[in-house]
Design a protein around this motif. Sequence first.
Motif, PDB file in Angstrom:
ATOM      1  N   PRO A 135       0.768  -1.179  -0.016  1.00  0.00           N
ATOM      2  CA  PRO A 135      -0.044   0.108  -0.246  1.00  0.00           C
ATOM      3  C   PRO A 135       0.766   1.321   0.064  1.00  0.00           C
ATOM      4  O   PRO A 135       1.948   1.197   0.435  1.00  0.00           O
ATOM      5  N   SER A 136       0.413   2.500  -0.646  1.00  0.00           N
ATOM      6  CA  SER A 136       1.072   3.564  -0.719  1.00  0.00           C
ATOM      7  C   SER A 136       1.630   4.032   0.712  1.00  0.00           C
ATOM      8  O   SER A 136       2.670   4.503   0.395  1.00  0.00           O
ATOM      9  N   HIS A 137       0.791   3.976   1.739  1.00  0.00           N
ATOM     10  CA  HIS A 137       1.512   4.670   2.899  1.00  0.00           C
ATOM     11  C   HIS A 137       2.806   3.859   3.063  1.00  0.00           C
ATOM     12  O   HIS A 137       3.522   4.458   3.922  1.00  0.00           O
ATOM     13  N   ILE A 151       9.773   5.297  -5.276  1.00  0.00           N
ATOM     14  CA  ILE A 151       8.253   4.585  -5.296  1.00  0.00           C
ATOM     15  C   ILE A 151       7.406   5.009  -6.351  1.00  0.00           C
ATOM     16  O   ILE A 151       7.423   6.129  -6.739  1.00  0.00           O
ATOM     17  N   VAL A 152       6.385   4.153  -6.783  1.00  0.00           N
ATOM     18  CA  VAL A 152       5.336   4.718  -7.661  1.00  0.00           C
ATOM     19  C   VAL A 152       4.050   4.462  -6.658  1.00  0.00           C
ATOM     20  O   VAL A 152       3.779   3.108  -6.528  1.00  0.00           O
ATOM     21  N   ALA A 153       3.502   5.389  -6.380  1.00  0.00           N
ATOM     22  CA  ALA A 153       2.403   5.302  -5.472  1.00  0.00           C
ATOM     23  C   ALA A 153       1.320   6.360  -5.414  1.00  0.00           C
ATOM     24  O   ALA A 153       1.675   7.200  -6.216  1.00  0.00           O
ATOM     25  N   ALA A 154       0.083   6.089  -4.593  1.00  0.00           N
ATOM     26  CA  ALA A 154      -0.749   7.018  -4.675  1.00  0.00           C
ATOM     27  C   ALA A 154      -0.172   8.228  -3.967  1.00  0.00           C
ATOM     28  O   ALA A 154       0.459   7.952  -2.871  1.00  0.00           O
ATOM     29  N   MET A 199      -6.294   4.477   1.697  1.00  0.00           N
ATOM     30  CA  MET A 199      -7.329   4.634   0.570  1.00  0.00           C
ATOM     31  C   MET A 199      -8.918   4.420   1.142  1.00  0.00           C
ATOM     32  O   MET A 199      -9.657   4.978   0.921  1.00  0.00           O
ATOM     33  N   GLY A 200      -8.802   3.249   2.271  1.00  0.00           N
ATOM     34  CA  GLY A 200      -9.946   2.683   2.694  1.00  0.00           C
ATOM     35  C   GLY A 200     -10.715   3.929   3.368  1.00  0.00           C
ATOM     36  O   GLY A 200     -11.782   3.992   3.662  1.00  0.00           O
ATOM     37  N   ARG A 201      -9.815   4.582   4.496  1.00  0.00           N
ATOM     38  CA  ARG A 201     -10.312   5.683   5.132  1.00  0.00           C
ATOM     39  C   ARG A 201     -10.813   6.784   4.367  1.00  0.00           C
ATOM     40  O   ARG A 201     -11.867   7.405   4.559  1.00  0.00           O
TER      41      ARG A 201
END
Length: 314
Positions: A135-137, A151-154, A199-201
């Motif tokens: 996950p991005s975090h 990193i490639v992330a949100a 993302m879920g939050r």
Amino acid sequence: MSDKVGRLTLWGVEVFLAVAEEGSVSAAAKRLSASPSAVSQQISNLETALGTELINRRERPMSLTPAGRVLRRRAQSILLEAARARSEIAGLDLSHLGQLRLGMVEDFEASVTPMMITQMAGRLTETRFELETGPSHRLLDRLENRALDVIVAAELGESAEWFERHPLLQDPFVAVVPKGQHDAPGKLPLIQYTRRHVMGRMLAEHLSSEGMTLTHRFELDSYRAILAMVAGGSGWTVLSSLGVLNAGRYADEIEAIPLPVAPLSRKISLTVRRDGMSEMATEIAKQLEPLLQDQVVDPVVAQYPWLGGYLKLL
């Protein structure tokens, strides 16, 4: 004393700084993806090389000796200068890069990541690759702790002074329903992506702000498990358009439709430390763009034409 033990190495300095910041050998080992015994040995080698004790191992939690406090201040400068030198040298020509520690958001695990590694390995024949997906975090934390180079992330929240971003992709969120059941959001339970992740939050907050009542009966952290439940008719879900790429054998049993509430999207970016691989970040991003177009944007929009203009390169 052998020459090998008597040397002051960058790896030893990095290990020492991790122990100093984490407060324990086990936490430092986890951060560095090394064994506790290897971390302890590096600290012992460093103390032998400097001829003094750096860490009070008898105290709990561990504390630094006066010499250790001096080295901690110097260690940050040593690693910073080493990172800058590495970045500048690699920035001259990617073929000079000896190692690349890459973090990729889990959404790309089945599509972009394998092809990206293969493509880059073909060009960087002398480079050793280390890949971590997640996950991005978590990837951002690993980048901050110098456990990853790129990193490639949100994007999560506001920018910070220690990193720079190179936007790659706009990724809209979609409702995923059983094939042909466009009325599922009003009839079937919502299967939520876990709120333990950012993302879920974000999704839960958006849906609640739009007046949707969330029961939290189903809350999972696996794309495959969520999509399997949707395919089986147990409910519907909200995922990013990239998440739909993980449908695998369930692809023909699900369908992505517009959100039943206001639109929402996220931005996928390539992120590096400013004191790390800043000089070569633009080049890596340029290599990624055609791959994202071919492996993500084009096939998803071909399957769901309504996403055209929403799922796009930036």
